[in-house]
Design an enzyme around this catalytic site. Structure first.
Site, PDB file in Angstrom:
ATOM      1  N   HIS A  50       0.807  -1.221   0.000  1.00  0.00           N
ATOM      2  CA  HIS A  50       0.000   0.000   0.000  1.00  0.00           C
ATOM      3  C   HIS A  50       0.838   1.268   0.000  1.00  0.00           C
ATOM      4  O   HIS A  50       0.366   2.332  -0.392  1.00  0.00           O
ATOM      5  CB  HIS A  50      -0.953   0.005   1.198  1.00  0.00           C
ATOM      6  CG  HIS A  50      -2.022  -1.031   1.096  1.00  0.00           C
ATOM      7  ND1 HIS A  50      -2.915  -1.086   0.062  1.00  0.00           N
ATOM      8  CD2 HIS A  50      -2.341  -2.069   1.912  1.00  0.00           C
ATOM      9  CE1 HIS A  50      -3.754  -2.106   0.233  1.00  0.00           C
ATOM     10  NE2 HIS A  50      -3.408  -2.716   1.340  1.00  0.00           N
ATOM     11  N   ARG A  75       6.982  -6.155   2.947  1.00  0.00           N
ATOM     12  CA  ARG A  75       5.726  -6.724   2.473  1.00  0.00           C
ATOM     13  C   ARG A  75       5.614  -6.491   0.974  1.00  0.00           C
ATOM     14  O   ARG A  75       5.713  -5.359   0.499  1.00  0.00           O
ATOM     15  CB  ARG A  75       4.517  -6.104   3.187  1.00  0.00           C
ATOM     16  CG  ARG A  75       3.199  -6.699   2.671  1.00  0.00           C
ATOM     17  CD  ARG A  75       2.015  -6.355   3.537  1.00  0.00           C
ATOM     18  NE  ARG A  75       1.590  -4.969   3.414  1.00  0.00           N
ATOM     19  CZ  ARG A  75       0.431  -4.493   3.915  1.00  0.00           C
ATOM     20  NH1 ARG A  75      -0.390  -5.321   4.569  1.00  0.00           N
ATOM     21  NH2 ARG A  75       0.118  -3.230   3.776  1.00  0.00           N
ATOM     22  N   GLU A 154      -6.100 -12.710   6.342  1.00  0.00           N
ATOM     23  CA  GLU A 154      -6.948 -11.517   6.390  1.00  0.00           C
ATOM     24  C   GLU A 154      -8.292 -11.710   5.696  1.00  0.00           C
ATOM     25  O   GLU A 154      -8.990 -10.734   5.405  1.00  0.00           O
ATOM     26  CB  GLU A 154      -6.202 -10.319   5.785  1.00  0.00           C
ATOM     27  CG  GLU A 154      -5.507 -10.594   4.478  1.00  0.00           C
ATOM     28  CD  GLU A 154      -4.569  -9.479   4.042  1.00  0.00           C
ATOM     29  OE1 GLU A 154      -4.650  -8.369   4.585  1.00  0.00           O
ATOM     30  OE2 GLU A 154      -3.738  -9.732   3.138  1.00  0.00           O
ATOM     31  N   ASP A 180      -8.296  -5.499   6.823  1.00  0.00           N
ATOM     32  CA  ASP A 180      -8.905  -6.372   5.819  1.00  0.00           C
ATOM     33  C   ASP A 180      -9.655  -7.526   6.455  1.00  0.00           C
ATOM     34  O   ASP A 180     -10.691  -7.957   5.940  1.00  0.00           O
ATOM     35  CB  ASP A 180      -7.835  -6.894   4.864  1.00  0.00           C
ATOM     36  CG  ASP A 180      -7.466  -5.876   3.807  1.00  0.00           C
ATOM     37  OD1 ASP A 180      -8.377  -5.224   3.260  1.00  0.00           O
ATOM     38  OD2 ASP A 180      -6.268  -5.713   3.525  1.00  0.00           O
TER      39      ASP A 180
END
Length: 259
Positions: A50, A75, A154, A180
């Site tokens: 993100h 990540r 998630e 999430d």
């Protein structure tokens, strides 16, 4: 077993049962993660999913983090398993893969994370080899132990196969994304990462990971929530973000100035 180095320190500490607190970086300038690595965090996590951080910026940040004596975690974006080996080659100690919703996802992630015979990672380590303090063959023997794979849990689909994911050789840990997870649990009706239902699910994930002898990690949007997750039994929490730290410090200073 090889002497602990910055590259193997994350695996070594988790194996001892230590609780790890990591900073979370989404801003692309490598100097930001280098600065946070000099603070009291145990590790620094770089978010390519993100945040605007690119692979090249992560690769430039990792030596700054390791130079401060801290392990780096990254990540990847959803499904970009081709970058897992590249990140370990660069010297990260852990890779987090989001949206691991099927066993095919988990097996593919594990394959890119581990050298044969456990996986299919190919040889090409440069930063990782240097940071390990090992010669090439010793690194080859040891890397599967200290190059940690974190599968994100998630969704309801991931929850349903949680024990199978935890049982898979090549998956070292699970990582919970409360936001999430809350969306999934509510059927897309709300974002509520602090809900009782989400906390119950997180407790379940931590308990199953503990029963499997593997690490449970959780993203915490605040220091207060990080304490809650550690009290639940999580062994690694990532706290807030670099942008949140910046906004918080600015807000505090402006309040003092009456602005």
């Amino acid at each position: 077993m090889a002497t602990s180095t910055v590259l193997s320190s994350l695996a070594d500490r988790l194996a001892k049962g230590d609780a790890i607190v990591s900073a979370w970086c989404g801003l692309p300038d490598p100097s930001i993660s280098g600065l946070l690595a000099k603070e009291g965090f145990d590790a620094v996590t770089l978010d390519m999913q993100h945040g605007p951080i690119t692979l090249g910026e992560v690769i430039r940040a990792v030596p700054l983090i390791n130079a401060a004596g801290k392990p780096a975690i990254a990540r990847i974006p959803v499904g970009e398993f081709q970058n897992v080996s590249r990140l370990f080659d660069a010297g990260v100690s852990g890779v987090i893969a989001p949206m691991i919703n099927t066993m095919a996802d988990a097996r593919q992630f594990a394959a890119y994370s581990k050298y044969p015979p456990m996986g299919e990672r190919s040889w090409g380590s440069y930063g990782g080899l240097g940071a390990s303090g090992l010669d090439a063959n010793a690194y080859l023997r040891e890397a599967n132990r200290f190059s940690l794979s974190f599968a994100m849990i998630e969704t309801r689909e991931a929850m349903a196969i949680l024990d199978d994911i935890l049982a898979l050789d090549g998956i070292d840990a699970v990582f919970v994304g409360p936001s999430d997870l809350s969306i999934a649990l509510s059927g897309g009706k709300e974002l509520n990462p602090g809900s009782a239902e989400t906390d119950e699910a997180i407790r379940h994930i931590i308990a199953r990971a503990s029963a499997a002898g593997k690490t449970a990690a959780v993203y915490a949007p605040s220091a207060e929530r990080a304490k809650v997750f550690l009290e639940m039994g999580a062994k690694l929490v990532t706290v807030m973000s670099d942008s949140a730290f910046l906004r918080g410090a600015a807000s505090t200073a402006l309040k003092v100035l009456g602005r």
